[in-house]
Design an enzyme around this catalytic site. Structure first.
Site, mmCIF file in Angstrom:
data_model
loop_
_atom_site.group_PDB
_atom_site.id
_atom_site.type_symbol
_atom_site.label_atom_id
_atom_site.label_comp_id
_atom_site.label_asym_id
_atom_site.label_seq_id
_atom_site.Cartn_x
_atom_site.Cartn_y
_atom_site.Cartn_z
ATOM 1 N N SER A 1 0.832 -1.202 0.000
ATOM 2 C CA SER A 1 0.000 0.000 0.000
ATOM 3 C C SER A 1 0.868 1.254 0.000
ATOM 4 O O SER A 1 2.079 1.189 0.194
ATOM 5 C CB SER A 1 -0.906 0.004 1.230
ATOM 6 N N LYS A 2 0.188 2.366 -0.212
ATOM 7 C CA LYS A 2 0.837 3.665 -0.226
ATOM 8 C C LYS A 2 1.598 3.893 1.082
ATOM 9 O O LYS A 2 2.699 4.422 1.085
ATOM 10 C CB LYS A 2 -0.269 4.721 -0.310
ATOM 11 N N ARG A 3 0.971 3.486 2.173
ATOM 12 C CA ARG A 3 1.576 3.736 3.492
ATOM 13 C C ARG A 3 2.816 2.882 3.745
ATOM 14 O O ARG A 3 3.675 3.246 4.539
ATOM 15 C CB ARG A 3 0.544 3.494 4.590
ATOM 16 N N ASP A 4 2.902 1.721 3.062
ATOM 17 C CA ASP A 4 4.068 0.855 3.292
ATOM 18 C C ASP A 4 5.364 1.559 2.962
ATOM 19 O O ASP A 4 6.402 1.284 3.555
ATOM 20 C CB ASP A 4 3.963 -0.420 2.442
#
Ligand code: GLU
Length: 501
Positions: free
Chosen positions: A261-264
């Site tokens: 994900s983007k947050r990773d």
């Protein structure tokens, strides 16, 4: 056989992420492998999710990656326009056409009415679905009489066009990567094809455009696999031949579980976007591979191997080699685990493959502002690239070439310097003053000096290195001396001697 035509069809809802780049790359590799066309189509019918600057970002990112469309909104082409928001008249024509078949109907239910029904279902612990079981009880051109429908139309009541999912049919579907599977239509709902503002939804615009643009192969993310039944039936409804489909598996988090994900990116310290992206609303900047020092060919090579294994398990491939070898049948069904270490490994390999001159250009166009003659910089690059993962490492690991040490590493000082050292270096300095600063001469001078004084090489080399570098690291000392030049080298030695006195 028809010419192979493949499209990449992103929605401009934000920056292209790693998964999107991989889809575009596989689209491109397949198209070019087959001698076909690669088309970029912007799917911007969902105005609510439109993000300012996203389309430009997508074009720029593809260009940086070397994934160059044959046709696109910017470039134009035989099937222009390539932005769905500019193709409304085409969709209108086909909306009329599908409404003449038994595959579509008008639905007048307002969003409020549907919300209320949804809530009723929820209260009973059920999930509402607008489908072949419920449509007869709802407000549409199937449940209402012709007169009632006409009345609503005359009253200009808003309506949507829905797909009429056939009852209890088994659809035999085929995916190039996943093989054959079947779906029963009773598990599918009546999707909206055209919204109440007359704009088509993704499903309808997508199949109309794929048909109109003569797309032969649809290669896209696996999140679209559940739509394959609907899309297949839409082609049937329109009387068109469907393209072939291939759905790519997810890119997984480094630990191997769950979608990347983007947050990773923030969590694990690697970019998930090809280029930096500034969110127009929050002003937040998402990190890009380009700005983090990745070379585009290294990046693309890394992305290509997320889910594809070329023959002989080769790892380093240029774009041309990838085009030559690409085979959808060798794309994995299982998800591909992302690895930051692997991404860095690729970049390191590509840095080694670059010539010193190419790296010089990269460093000079970076924001490092290196105030040094090209000739010297080339020598530094040559000496330092072996250990560099990113171009800036050449500068960071070789900072002592650009500025004199401002302090001396404590541990190194203890190891390299004792009470005789200052005297030794002073004598050596005098000898160095007298010679040409060329590696061979310097090597011989230092060697002869040590020998004449009956000193082990370490007793001379270590403090000399410490004086020049500030620590006991770096390439061979004669190389450092030559690049720094006589004046700077002698100044550094005398600065160290004064410091340790
Ligand atoms: N617009 C869709 C997306 O953003 C395209 C899906 C497809 O390729 O059919 O992913």
């Amino acid at each position: 056989m028809a010419k192979v035509r493949v499209r990449f069809a992103p929605s401009p809802t934000g920056p292209l992420h790693l998964g999107g780049v991989r889809t575009a790359l596989f689209d491109y590799l397949f198209a070019k492998n087959q001698g076909g066309d690669f088309v970029l189509r912007i799917e911007d019918t969902d105005t609510a999710r439109y993000v300012e600057g996203a389309e430009e970002y997508i074009e720029e990112a593809l260009e940086w990656c070397g994934i160059i469309p044959d046709e696109s909104p910017k470039k134009g082409g035989k099937f222009a326009p390539y932005r769905q928001s500019e193709r409304r008249d085409i969709y209108d024509k086909y909306t009329e056409k599908i409404l003449q078949t038994d595959y579509a109907y008008l639905a007048f239910d307002t969003p409020e009415e549907l919300d209320a029904i949804r809530a009723e279902y929820e209260a009973r612990g059920e999930v509402f679905s607008y489908d072949n079981k419920t449509r007869n009880r709802l407000k549409n051109s199937i449940s209402l009489s012709e007169e009632e429908v006409q009345k609503l139309l005359d009253e200009k009541k808003p309506y949507v066009v829905r797909f009429k999912m056939p009852l209890d049919r088994t659809l035999n579907l085929e995916d190039i990567i996943r093989g054959k599977f079947s779906v029963n239509t009773n598990t599918l709902d009546d999707k909206v094809l055209v919204k109440n503002d007359g704009m088509p939804t993704y499903h309808f615009a997508n199949i109309v455009d794929d048909h109109e643009m003569e797309i032969t192969h649809v290669i896209r993310g696996e999140e679209w696999l559940p739509s394959l039944g609907l899309h297949t039936l839409l082609y049937e409804a329109m009387g068109w031949e469907a393209p072939q489909f291939a759905h790519l598996s997810l890119i997984l988090k480094p630990e191997g579980k769950g979608k990347l994900s983007k947050r990773d990116g923030d969590k694990f310290g690697f970019p998930v976007f090809p280029l930096n992206f500034k969110d127009p609303e929050t002003g937040n900047i998402s990190q890009g591979y380009r700005e983090n020092g990745y070379l585009p060919d290294a990046f693309i090579n890394m992305v290509a191997l997320l889910g594809w294994s070329p023959a002989d398990d080769k790892e380093i491939l240029s774009m041309d080699e990838m085009i030559k070898e690409f085979d959808l049948h060798k794309v994995h069904k299982a998800g591909a685990r992302f690895s930051k270490e692997k991404a860095e490994w690729f970049n390191h390999q590509y840095i080694q493959m670059k010539s010193d001159e190419e790296l010089l250009n990269i460093l000079k166009s970076s924001d490092l502002h290196l105030n040094i003659a090209d000739e010297k910089l080339l020598r530094i690059i040559h000496l330092m690239k072996e250990r560099a993962t990113f171009p800036k490492d050449i500068y960071e690991n070789g900072k002592f070439f650009f500025e004199a040490p401002s302090s001396y590493d404590e541990k190194a000082s203890k190891k390299a310097w004792n009470e005789e050292t200052s005297g030794i270096l002073k004598d050596l300095s005098t000898q160095l003053e007298a010679v040409d600063f060329h590696v061979e001469t310097l090597k011989n001078t230092i060697h002869d000096f040590a020998e004449n004084k009956g000193l082990g090489m370490g007793k001379v080399m270590m403090p000399l290195r410490l004086s020049l570098v500030g620590e006991l690291k770096g390439p061979d000392v004669p190389d450092i001396l030559e690049i720094l030049g006589k004046e700077e080298s002698i100044a550094r030695i005398s600065h160290a001697v004064n410091n340790f006195q």
